[in-house]
Write an enzyme that holds these catalytic residues in place. Structure first.
Site, short mmCIF file in Angstrom:
data_model
loop_
_atom_site.label_atom_id
_atom_site.label_comp_id
_atom_site.label_asym_id
_atom_site.label_seq_id
_atom_site.Cartn_x
_atom_site.Cartn_y
_atom_site.Cartn_z
N GLU A 326 0.86 -1.18 0.00
CA GLU A 326 0.00 0.00 0.00
C GLU A 326 0.89 1.22 0.00
O GLU A 326 1.92 1.26 0.69
CB GLU A 326 -0.90 0.01 1.24
CG GLU A 326 -1.71 1.28 1.43
CD GLU A 326 -2.53 1.25 2.72
OE1 GLU A 326 -2.92 0.14 3.15
OE2 GLU A 326 -2.77 2.32 3.31
N GLU A 331 -2.46 11.05 4.08
CA GLU A 331 -3.50 10.72 5.05
C GLU A 331 -3.56 11.83 6.10
O GLU A 331 -2.52 12.35 6.52
CB GLU A 331 -3.23 9.39 5.74
CG GLU A 331 -3.47 8.16 4.89
CD GLU A 331 -3.30 6.88 5.69
OE1 GLU A 331 -4.31 6.24 6.01
OE2 GLU A 331 -2.13 6.55 6.00
#
Length: 450
Positions: A326, A331
Site C-alpha cells: 500500500e 492521510e
C-alpha cells in the site's frame, strides 16, 4: 592464555608501542588492559613507574596483574622477530579521524581520566594517549567535522521540540550523561525515538514534465465523477479498520462542481450505519506501474474524519493486504489537525505490526496543497508542494515482503469516519451534520517517469 607465574622478572625498559605491537597486544590479551587500567595502584608505585619508565613491581600485585604484565613483555619481545621491522614499515598509518572530547564517558570513566592513566602508566604523550582512547572507543567520538543538522533519516534537530513531557535538549543531555553517548549520537537517538517531533529535511523536486502526462482528471465538468475514470467501492463492513461509514455511489457523497471534486462524509442512517461517505477508485480504468501521481487537495478537519489519497495493488500479486503493499500519498485525521502522513505498508512494514515506514509533515489544513509520490523501481518519494519530505528506498534484502511495489497499482480517494486511527479520540458527530465533512480535489494527475 598464559598462566600467571610465581615470580615476576624485570622487563626491558618500557617504551612506546608500535602499530604492530599494539595489534599483537590486542590479539593476545583483548580487553585485559582495561582491567589493569581500572585496578587501584598506590601513589608510590605510580611515581616509581613514571620515573623509571618500566612496569610497576609490587609485592601486592595480584596474579591477574602479573599475567597482563607478562603478556606486555612478550608483545614487546616480538619486535625481535625476523621481518617484524618490515611489517611495521608496511603497516598502514592510523589516522585519528575522530574529534577529542574529554567529557564523554567510555565504559564508566571519562575520556580525560583514561587518557591521563595512559600518560602516567604507559609513558604515552598526551596526544598519543588521546588517540589510543579514541581508537578503543570509536563510537564515543564523532568525526572532526561540524555537527550535522540532519540525521541519516532526514530529520532536522530542534532542541526545543517537546518529546513527551521533556524537551529534546534535556533528553539528549540525559543520554550523554547516563548512556555515555556523544552529542550527535544522543541527538540521533532522541530523533529516532520521537520522529514526529522534528521537521523533516525538505528537498526541492522539479515540476513534472507536462509531455509525460499519462492520465488525469481536471474536474472541469459538473455532475457525478467521470465514470470512464472513476469507479466506487461500496459497503459498510468496517474496511478492516472498524470504520463507521457506509460507502455509497450516490451524488450526495461524491460530485463535481465549480471545478473541483467533492467527497462528503455525512451523519445519516444508511445501510445499517450512522454515517455515509464515498470511496472513488481508478481500478480497472487506470492501473499503472511506476510514475508520479499528484493530487491537489483541501482537507476536512472535523474530529473523526480520516481523509486519504492513496494507492492499492490491482492484481494483489503477493496476496491480500499487507502482502501486496500500500502507498499512502496523503492521510490526515481530524483529531491531529495539520499533520499529514506519507507512508508505505508491506508484509514486513505495516501498521498492524506497528512497523509501517512513513513520515508526517505539518500543513495548513485549511488551505490547498499538492501531495505527490514518485514511484520507481528504486523507491517511493513523498512530496508536498514540490518538496520531498520522505523517501522509502528499495531494500536489497527481503524480497516481496519488503518491496511488493513491482506490480500495477490504482488510485483511491476517500473520507472514512472513525476507525482504529481516525476515531482514536472519538467522533464529533455534530461536525458531520448538515454540510458534513468535505474533501475537495482540484485535480489528479499521473505522469510517466523519464
Amino acid at each position: 592464555r598464559i598462566e600467571p607465574t610465581a615470580s615476576y622478572a624485570p622487563a626491558p625498559r618500557a617504551r612506546h608501542l608500535t602499530t604492530l605491537e599494539k595489534a599483537l597486544c590486542a590479539s593476545l590479551y583483548g580487553g585485559e588492559v582495561r582491567a589493569l587500567a581500572h585496578a587501584h595502584i598506590g601513589p608510590r608505585e605510580r611515581a616509581r613507574a613514571k620515573q623509571r619508565r618500566r612496569p610497576m613491581r609490587s609485592s601486592s600485585v595480584s596474579a591477574r596483574r602479573r599475567s597482563v604484565a607478562l603478556l606486555l613483555v612478550l608483545s614487546l619481545a616480538c619486535s625481535s622477530i625476523p621481518g617484524a621491522a618490515a611489517i611495521r614499515a608496511n603497516a598502514p598509518r592510523e589516522e585519528a579521524a575522530a574529534q577529542w572530547n574529554p567529557d564523554v564517558v567510555c565504559d564508566g570513566h571519562s575520556a580525560a581520566s583514561r587518557a591521563r592513566w595512559c600518560v602516567e602508566h604507559l609513558g604515552l604523550s598526551l596526544a598519543d594517549a588521546q588517540a589510543r582512547v579514541m581508537r578503543e572507543f570509536p563510537s564515543r567520538f564523532i568525526p572532526a567535522r561540524p555537527s550535522a543538522s540532519f540525521t541519516s533519516d532526514g530529520l532536522k534537530w530542534d532542541p526545543a521540540a517537546m518529546c513527551g513531557e521533556h524537551s529534546a535538549a534535556s533528553r539528549a543531555k540525559w543520554c550523554e550523561e547516563h548512556l555515555g553517548l556523544s552529542c550527535d549520537e544522543a541527538r540521533r537517538r532522541v530523533m529516532r525515538e520521537f520522529p514526529h517531533a522534528f521537521p523533516p529535511e525538505l528537498i526541492a523536486v522539479a515540476a513534472a514534465d507536462p509531455s509525460t502526462l499519462m492520465w488525469s482528471d481536471e474536474f472541469n465538468y459538473s455532475g457525478p465523477p467521470d465514470p470512464h475514470k472513476w469507479g466506487y467501492d461500496i459497503g459498510g463492513h468496517g474496511w478492516g479498520n472498524g470504520e463507521l461509514q457506509y460507502y455509497t455511489d450516490r451524488a450526495d457523497n461524491a460530485w463535481v462542481a465549480g471545478g473541483t471534486l467533492h467527497i462528503k462524509a455525512a451523519r445519516e442512517a444508511f445501510g445499517g450505519k450512522r454515517f455515509t461517505s464515498a470511496r472513488l477508485v481508478t481500478r480497472g480504468r487506470f492501473d499503472f506501474r511506476y510514475g508520479r501521481v499528484e493530487v491537489r487537495v483541501k482537507l476536512p478537519v472535523g474530529r473523526g474524519a480520516w481523509a486519504a489519497a492513496w494507492m492499492l495493488p490491482t492484481d494483489k500479486s503477493y496476496g491480500e493486504w499487507p502482502r501486496s503493499g500500500e502507498i499512502d500519498i496523503m492521510e490526515h485525521v481530524g483529531h491531529d489537525r495539520g499533520k499529514v502522513h506519507g507512508t508505505v505498508h508491506t508484509e514486513r512494514f505495516n501498521h498492524g505490526k506497528g512497523t509501517q515506514v512513513g513520515r508526517a509533515i505539518a500543513v495548513d489544513a485549511g488551505k490547498w496543497h499538492t501531495y505527490a509520490v514518485e514511484w520507481s523501481a528504486e523507491g517511493v518519494s513523498f512530496i508536498l508542494d514540490g518538496q520531498q519530505y520522505h523517501r522509502f528506498q528499495k531494500r536489497k534484502e527481503g524480497g516481496w515482503a519488503v518491496w511488493p511495489f513491482d506490480q500495477p497499482f490504482h488510485i483511491i480517494l476517500n473520507i472514512a469516519v472513525g476507525g482504529s486511527w481516525g476515531g482514536q479520540q472519538g467522533v464529533d458527530e455534530e461536525a458531520f451534520a448538515g454540510e458534513g465533512q468535505v474533501m475537495e480535489v482540484a485535480w489528479v494527475r499521473a505522469y510517466r517517469l523519464v
